[in-house]
Scaffold this motif. Structure first.
Motif, PDB file in Angstrom:
ATOM      1  N   VAL A 179       8.477 -25.489 -25.995  1.00 10.23           N
ATOM      2  CA  VAL A 179       7.107 -25.981 -25.913  1.00 10.23           C
ATOM      3  C   VAL A 179       7.129 -27.466 -25.612  1.00 10.23           C
ATOM      4  O   VAL A 179       7.794 -28.245 -26.305  1.00 10.23           O
ATOM      5  N   ALA A 180       6.403 -27.851 -24.563  1.00  4.93           N
ATOM      6  CA  ALA A 180       6.233 -29.257 -24.210  1.00  4.93           C
ATOM      7  C   ALA A 180       4.768 -29.630 -24.385  1.00  4.93           C
ATOM      8  O   ALA A 180       3.886 -28.777 -24.283  1.00  4.93           O
ATOM      9  N   PHE A 181       4.518 -30.896 -24.649  1.00  3.40           N
ATOM     10  CA  PHE A 181       3.160 -31.385 -24.879  1.00  3.40           C
ATOM     11  C   PHE A 181       2.895 -32.510 -23.890  1.00  3.40           C
ATOM     12  O   PHE A 181       3.499 -33.573 -23.971  1.00  3.40           O
ATOM     13  N   ARG A 182       1.989 -32.222 -22.944  1.00  2.00           N
ATOM     14  CA  ARG A 182       1.691 -33.210 -21.924  1.00  2.00           C
ATOM     15  C   ARG A 182       0.229 -33.120 -21.526  1.00  2.00           C
ATOM     16  O   ARG A 182      -0.386 -32.061 -21.622  1.00  2.00           O
ATOM     17  N   PRO A 183      -0.317 -34.204 -20.999  1.00  2.00           N
ATOM     18  CA  PRO A 183      -1.670 -34.121 -20.452  1.00  2.00           C
ATOM     19  C   PRO A 183      -1.732 -33.350 -19.144  1.00  2.00           C
ATOM     20  O   PRO A 183      -2.777 -32.873 -18.744  1.00  2.00           O
ATOM     21  N   VAL A 184      -0.589 -33.213 -18.465  1.00  2.00           N
ATOM     22  CA  VAL A 184      -0.530 -32.411 -17.244  1.00  2.00           C
ATOM     23  C   VAL A 184       0.686 -31.517 -17.341  1.00  2.00           C
ATOM     24  O   VAL A 184       1.590 -31.752 -18.130  1.00  2.00           O
ATOM     25  N   ALA A 185       0.704 -30.491 -16.523  1.00  2.00           N
ATOM     26  CA  ALA A 185       1.778 -29.508 -16.634  1.00  2.00           C
ATOM     27  C   ALA A 185       3.035 -29.923 -15.883  1.00  2.00           C
ATOM     28  O   ALA A 185       4.133 -29.613 -16.293  1.00  2.00           O
ATOM     29  N   GLU A 186       2.886 -30.603 -14.761  1.00  2.00           N
ATOM     30  CA  GLU A 186       4.051 -30.887 -13.939  1.00  2.00           C
ATOM     31  C   GLU A 186       5.010 -31.827 -14.662  1.00  2.00           C
ATOM     32  O   GLU A 186       4.604 -32.649 -15.471  1.00  2.00           O
TER      33      GLU A 186
END
Length: 203
Positions: free
Chosen positions: A126-133
């Protein structure tokens, strides 16, 4: 639970609550005994009446923290979390769904990241980012050693975002094939108790 591929809460998670229960019980017994010696039966009866009145209030006060430890959050609670807090919430939600959360990778200590495995050997990252790329300095898939191909099934990669993903993010995730986007509404459903495998796709 272990036979079903599930792991319960760790000792570190339950130890504070267990210690609190033992201390409260010991203090209650000591208070009743001291009151009985000092003033007879009236003091223990008064203390018991006070406990009956104050007990439900204390339970209501601590119920949200107990609920969160079980992996259940409200939308407002999710909105108030910082990045490490959101990673902790997702870890608890994965445990609630039967996943075993693995220790964080030392290679990505500067970014919140959660890794887990279930009883069937399936893995999730699981990653946490404002965008997916991927970020410019992040390689989404570290290459296998020279001349070797990894025989293990690649993990399912989740990208969690409390907002909404763009159409470009959705196209990127589809091209990857093993990336699943979890936007704000899906995250709220997951936090309210919907299992991960029943969330559906985002957007």
């Amino acid at each position: 639970m272990r036979e079903q591929g599930r792991s319960g809460p760790t000792l570190r998670e339950v130890l504070p609550a267990l210690t609190g229960v033992v201390l409260v019980l010991c203090a209650t017994v000591a208070g009743l005994a001291a009151g009985y010696r000092a003033a007879g039966i009236a003091v223990p009866l008064g203390e018991m009446a006070l406990a009956l009145v104050a007990g439900p209030a204390l339970i209501r006060r601590h119920r949200p923290s107990a609920r969160r430890r079980l992996g259940l959050y409200t939308a407002d609670e999710l909105a108030g979390l910082d990045a490490p807090g959101l990673a902790l919430a997702v870890s608890r939600m994965l445990r609630r769904d039967g996943w075993r959360v693995l220790p964080p990778s030392k290679l990505l200590q500067d970014r919140p990241r959660v890794r887990a495995r279930n009883g069937l050997g399936q893995r999730v990252e699981v990653a946490f980012r404002p965008v997916a790329e991927p970020l410019p300095d992040e390689d989404p898939r570290p290459p296998a050693g020279p001349g070797r191909a990894s025989t293990a099934d690649p993990p399912l990669r989740l990208v969690v975002h409390r907002g909404t993903f763009s159409l470009r993010d959705a196209h990127w995730a589809r091209r990857q094939g093993d990336v699943r986007l979890i936007d704000g509404p899906a995250l709220v459903r997951w936090a309210r108790g919907t299992p991960l495998d029943r969330l559906g796709e985002s957007p």
